[in-house]
Design a protein around this motif. Structure first.
Motif, PDB file in Angstrom:
ATOM      1  N   UNK B  59      -0.650   3.238  43.461  1.00 29.83           N
ATOM      2  CA  UNK B  59      -2.079   3.821  44.198  1.00 29.83           C
ATOM      3  C   UNK B  59      -1.593   3.488  45.728  1.00 29.83           C
ATOM      4  N   UNK B  60      -0.895   3.229  46.602  1.00 30.46           N
ATOM      5  CA  UNK B  60      -0.247   3.557  47.216  1.00 30.46           C
ATOM      6  C   UNK B  60       1.224   3.692  48.189  1.00 30.46           C
ATOM      7  N   UNK B  61       1.918   3.695  47.189  1.00 30.47           N
ATOM      8  CA  UNK B  61       3.403   3.925  47.181  1.00 30.47           C
ATOM      9  C   UNK B  61       3.432   2.875  48.140  1.00 30.47           C
ATOM     10  N   UNK B  62       4.000   1.691  48.306  1.00 26.59           N
ATOM     11  CA  UNK B  62       4.584   0.907  48.933  1.00 26.59           C
ATOM     12  C   UNK B  62       5.663   0.218  47.697  1.00 26.59           C
ATOM     13  N   UNK B  63       6.932   0.259  48.899  1.00 27.19           N
ATOM     14  CA  UNK B  63       7.842  -0.597  47.303  1.00 27.19           C
ATOM     15  C   UNK B  63       7.518  -1.622  46.626  1.00 27.19           C
ATOM     16  N   UNK B  64       7.818  -2.076  45.042  1.00 29.09           N
ATOM     17  CA  UNK B  64       7.241  -3.326  44.683  1.00 29.09           C
ATOM     18  C   UNK B  64       8.117  -3.499  43.667  1.00 29.09           C
ATOM     19  N   UNK B  85       0.638   4.537  56.777  1.00 25.10           N
ATOM     20  CA  UNK B  85       2.216   4.395  57.477  1.00 25.10           C
ATOM     21  C   UNK B  85       3.138   5.269  57.061  1.00 25.10           C
ATOM     22  N   UNK B  86       3.899   5.308  57.216  1.00 30.97           N
ATOM     23  CA  UNK B  86       4.966   6.589  56.764  1.00 30.97           C
ATOM     24  C   UNK B  86       5.779   6.185  56.171  1.00 30.97           C
ATOM     25  N   UNK B  87       5.827   4.381  56.266  1.00 33.58           N
ATOM     26  CA  UNK B  87       7.766   4.231  55.403  1.00 33.58           C
ATOM     27  C   UNK B  87       7.223   2.917  54.940  1.00 33.58           C
ATOM     28  N   UNK B  88       7.788   1.894  53.470  1.00 33.85           N
ATOM     29  CA  UNK B  88       7.814   0.958  53.403  1.00 33.85           C
ATOM     30  C   UNK B  88       7.700  -0.060  54.598  1.00 33.85           C
ATOM     31  N   UNK B  89       8.875  -0.139  55.439  1.00 35.29           N
ATOM     32  CA  UNK B  89       9.264  -0.973  56.101  1.00 35.29           C
ATOM     33  C   UNK B  89       8.013  -1.133  57.106  1.00 35.29           C
ATOM     34  N   UNK B  90       7.322   0.149  57.585  1.00 37.65           N
ATOM     35  CA  UNK B  90       5.596  -0.422  58.699  1.00 37.65           C
ATOM     36  C   UNK B  90       5.350  -1.229  57.746  1.00 37.65           C
ATOM     37  N   UNK B  91       4.815  -1.244  56.808  1.00 33.72           N
ATOM     38  CA  UNK B  91       3.962  -2.109  55.847  1.00 33.72           C
ATOM     39  C   UNK B  91       5.077  -3.441  56.290  1.00 33.72           C
TER      40      UNK B  91
END
Lengths: 199, 199
Positions: B59-64, B85-91
């Protein structure tokens, strides 16, 4: 920060490497995430391999895949000379140079009483045993770093081996080739003057 | 220099990491040789794990570890707001802050025509699909880096979504808390003056 567990573990693993703090470790871990699968699996494999396949040579202490190492078993080399070095890296530097064809002995460290490193903690005993077994050895070259610890380790070994009547030498100290006199420290200059050679 | 094969492989592997050249890679490889077996095998394992266990949330593209991720499935969160956001790190940085309880969308990059990165190369399409499916979304917060690429990506997305009648916001620009005016660049100062707030 709350990272997914596998990522947190990788960050911790990177942090165990020298000179890598939390920020760099995090950057490397995120970079690893984006690396091709093949590169990462090769990386993991090479880590396991380096531990599984490399051992210390039972004779000289150098790292090797086969024991004894290819230098110790090479009958073409000059078996009358042993060069004593601090680390496996030093052996590689001398091999790279290509002018030395004797044997080596790797101490894996230097004496450093402040850090609790005495003669028992480094490969000195095995050197003595080796000399007792192989009486064809005529010269020991002490190729230790020019640090206080390196110098005192050289002195210690030299006192230990002198009574056996061996020729004990150490590397020449002086100006590094290509370096400037104005930047050399005064101990280096002193050594360079003491060890001057005729043209 | 001629290193034993397993060591040479490890040096090559380290050199694939960003900011690590041959000298550092060699130093790290020799250090690895002296690390406890347990640490090295954990390191190798965590490398494999990070690739095997972590995925992008569909859904959101975050790493999980689980798909969809724990943020997308959390019904307690404000489902009317999506932060891009640009990258998972930003989340992770925003989650660390703890004041935001909406959803995220991770682009995995920014538009950069010079590097051949167009709208197809980053997660913009999935954002559109997501908005079409979930019409409860009212606000899109563009939390992209304050770089030329970040700004132009924000402009691009904003133009794309404006017709849909969504509220589109971006993060405030201004002086970083704790920073000195004398060291701020003039664009930052201009933004700080433009965005001044009443006390």
């Amino acid at each position: 920060m709350q990272y997914p567990t596998p990522l947190a573990h990788l960050i911790e693993a990177y942090m165990k490497l020298p000179g890598i703090g939390e920020k760099t470790a995090t950057r490397l871990a995120f970079y690893t995430l984006d690396m091709p699968d093949k590169d990462v699996s090769e990386f993991a494999e090479s880590l396991s391999d380096v531990k599984a396949k490399l051992h210390q040579c039972s004779i000289c202490g150098n790292i090797t895949e086969s024991d004894p190492c290819s230098i110790c078993t090479n009958q073409e080399r000059d078996r009358k000379t042993i060069m004593v070095v601090e680390q496996p890296k030093d052996v590689m530097a001398f091999e790279e140079m290509g002018e030395y064809d004797g044997l080596y002995h790797v101490l894996h460290g230097v004496l450093s009483p402040m850090d609790g490193i005495g003669p028992e903690e480094i490969n000195i005993k095995s050197l003595i045993t080796r000399l007792q077994k192989h009486d064809e050895v005529k010269e020991i070259i002490l190729a230790l770093n020019s640090t206080p610890e390196g110098e005192s380790t050289a002195m210690y070994i030299s006192k230990l081996l002198k009574p056996a009547g061996l020729k004990i030498t150490r590397l020449a100290a002086g100006l590094a080739v290509g370096s400037d006199i104005e930047y050399a420290n005064s101990i280096t200059l002193k050594r360079a003057v003491q060890g001057r050679t005729e043209l």
